[in-house]
Structures are given as structure tokens and as C-alpha cells.
Design a protein around this motif. Sequence first.
Motif, PDB file in Angstrom:
ATOM      1  N   GLU A  80      -7.854  -5.514   8.023  1.00  0.00           N
ATOM      2  CA  GLU A  80      -9.252  -5.903   8.265  1.00  0.00           C
ATOM      3  C   GLU A  80     -10.228  -5.146   7.359  1.00  0.00           C
ATOM      4  O   GLU A  80     -11.322  -5.628   7.085  1.00  0.00           O
ATOM      5  N   ARG A  81      -9.814  -3.968   6.872  1.00  0.00           N
ATOM      6  CA  ARG A  81     -10.692  -3.179   5.999  1.00  0.00           C
ATOM      7  C   ARG A  81     -10.961  -3.873   4.662  1.00  0.00           C
ATOM      8  O   ARG A  81     -11.950  -3.600   3.991  1.00  0.00           O
ATOM      9  N   TYR A  82     -10.038  -4.726   4.239  1.00  0.00           N
ATOM     10  CA  TYR A  82     -10.119  -5.271   2.879  1.00  0.00           C
ATOM     11  C   TYR A  82     -10.161  -6.793   2.762  1.00  0.00           C
ATOM     12  O   TYR A  82     -10.299  -7.309   1.655  1.00  0.00           O
TER      13      TYR A  82
ATOM     14  N   ASP B   9       0.796  -1.238   0.000  1.00  0.00           N
ATOM     15  CA  ASP B   9       0.000   0.000   0.000  1.00  0.00           C
ATOM     16  C   ASP B   9       0.822   1.280   0.000  1.00  0.00           C
ATOM     17  O   ASP B   9       0.266   2.386   0.053  1.00  0.00           O
TER      18      ASP B   9
ATOM     19  N   SER C 282      -2.338  -4.507  12.312  1.00  0.00           N
ATOM     20  CA  SER C 282      -3.735  -4.950  12.288  1.00  0.00           C
ATOM     21  C   SER C 282      -4.407  -4.545  13.592  1.00  0.00           C
ATOM     22  O   SER C 282      -3.793  -4.605  14.652  1.00  0.00           O
ATOM     23  N   GLU C 283      -5.676  -4.138  13.504  1.00  0.00           N
ATOM     24  CA  GLU C 283      -6.369  -3.742  14.723  1.00  0.00           C
ATOM     25  C   GLU C 283      -6.901  -4.951  15.473  1.00  0.00           C
ATOM     26  O   GLU C 283      -6.941  -4.955  16.690  1.00  0.00           O
TER      27      GLU C 283
ATOM     28  N   LYS D 159     -12.971  -8.400   0.821  1.00  0.00           N
ATOM     29  CA  LYS D 159     -12.925  -8.113  -0.622  1.00  0.00           C
ATOM     30  C   LYS D 159     -11.874  -8.971  -1.330  1.00  0.00           C
ATOM     31  O   LYS D 159     -12.088  -9.429  -2.450  1.00  0.00           O
TER      32      LYS D 159
ATOM     33  N   LYS E  88      -3.976  -1.828   8.569  1.00  0.00           N
ATOM     34  CA  LYS E  88      -5.368  -2.185   8.855  1.00  0.00           C
ATOM     35  C   LYS E  88      -5.970  -3.122   7.786  1.00  0.00           C
ATOM     36  O   LYS E  88      -6.956  -2.774   7.116  1.00  0.00           O
TER      37      LYS E  88
END
Length: 214
Positions: free
Chosen positions: A73-75, A38, A94-95, A78, A71
Motif C-alpha cells: 500500500e505504501r507504493y 524488495d 498487506s495491511e 506510485k 506493505k
Amino acid sequence: MSIKISPSILSADFAKMGEDVAKLSKWGADWVHCDVMDGVFCPNITFGIPMIKAIRKYTDLPLDVHLMIVKPERYVDKFLDAGADIITFHPEVSESVETIVDTVHRHGKLVGLVLNPNIEVKSIEKYIDMIDLVMLMGVYPGFSAQKFIESTMDKISQLKALIGERNVMIEFDGGVSVDNIQEMAKRGLDIAVSGSYVFGAQDPAKAIRTLKEF
Ligand code: DX5
Ligand code: ZN
């Protein structure tokens, strides 16, 4: 039992990605390693969900998706919907490790934690009973063809000891070549990622065979 090879498409030709991915099973690869970066967690930007969806059509091999993103977990959902079969991520950004593990398992897929060269094996002890694999980095994430960091070799033995009788696989990513794979196998490696060694070879099928036979 021989080692599985997961060639990293970061070293493939991005303009001919479908073609390169389609060749991997003929070359004898076991998984397809997809390096998602990213530009925040590591100093490079590669590709994301659309690429996973696109290459899914070109191979039946399991897609081994390495998330080098903050993070994750956001993706995760998907990436699973796009066709990922194995999700690995870095716990320090990671949260909620547990949430990601649950999400991947609910999809019936495999999940693993990735340890950068400076992160100790014992830091993931609390998660070892809930995951399917642990991936050790032999370089800092960002680029293929970096120099292998020798001190990471010993972490394979440490991890093997931590895993004990559990059914948790060990994957290694970064700097893998014919010069170190034998030692890795001896210490208990199950899956080796290889970018430049496979894609940079004159004969990638032979390179994969060499890695499997040492
Ligand atoms: C490193 C990536 C690796 C890399 C491996 O940032 O996560 O998967 O592409 O490439 P080689 O095998 O060339 O070190
Ligand atoms: Zn990787």
C-alpha cells in the motif's frame, strides 16, 4: 478463447531492457510481467518504480506489475503513476487489501491477489467480488527458472470453482512451459506468465506461439 502470455522481464537482459521490452509485441506477447522484489518479502532485489516508468516508453502493451514487497500500500499509487496497468500483490504482507483494491480501481486499472504455493485458494474468498484477477504461483517468489511445484496445478481448478460465473481472471506465474500449459488451459487458465521459457528460447516469438497453441 486462447491464453494470454505475459513474459516476465526478470529473464530479459537488464542492460538492454528497453530493446527487449520493445520486441515483446512483435513476438506476440499480450502483457509485460514486471517482477518487483524488495529483498524482504523474497530473497532477491530486482527493480522498482523508475524501471516501470522507463519501460513504459518502449511498449503499448499493458504492464502487469507483480509486487513482491511488504506493505505494498505504501507504493501502489506510485506504480500506477509510473504506468502500471495491472497490479498484483500478496495479501499476507498487506495491511489493507481493500485500500489497495480501491486505489487501483480509482485509477481505472486492474487489480489481483497473488497466492504463494502454500497459501490456500479459500483464503481469498472474502475478496473475490472486489478483484479483477487472481494469480497463482507455481514457485516461491525470488527467481525465474525454478522448478514447477506440481501440487499448485490443482489450485487452478479450485480457483475456477470459487470464481464460478464471476468475471475474475486466473493468471499463473512460475515454472510455466510447454509441458504444463495445456493442462493449465484445460483447468481454466486465462493468462500465463513466462520468464525463462520465452526469454531463454532461440526464437522467443515461436516460444510464445507454442505456449498459445500448446
Ligand atoms: C518468480 C517471479 C516469476 C518468474 C517467472 O519469483 O514472480 O514471475 O520470473 O519465471 P519462470 O517463468 O522462468 O519461472
Ligand atoms: Zn511474477
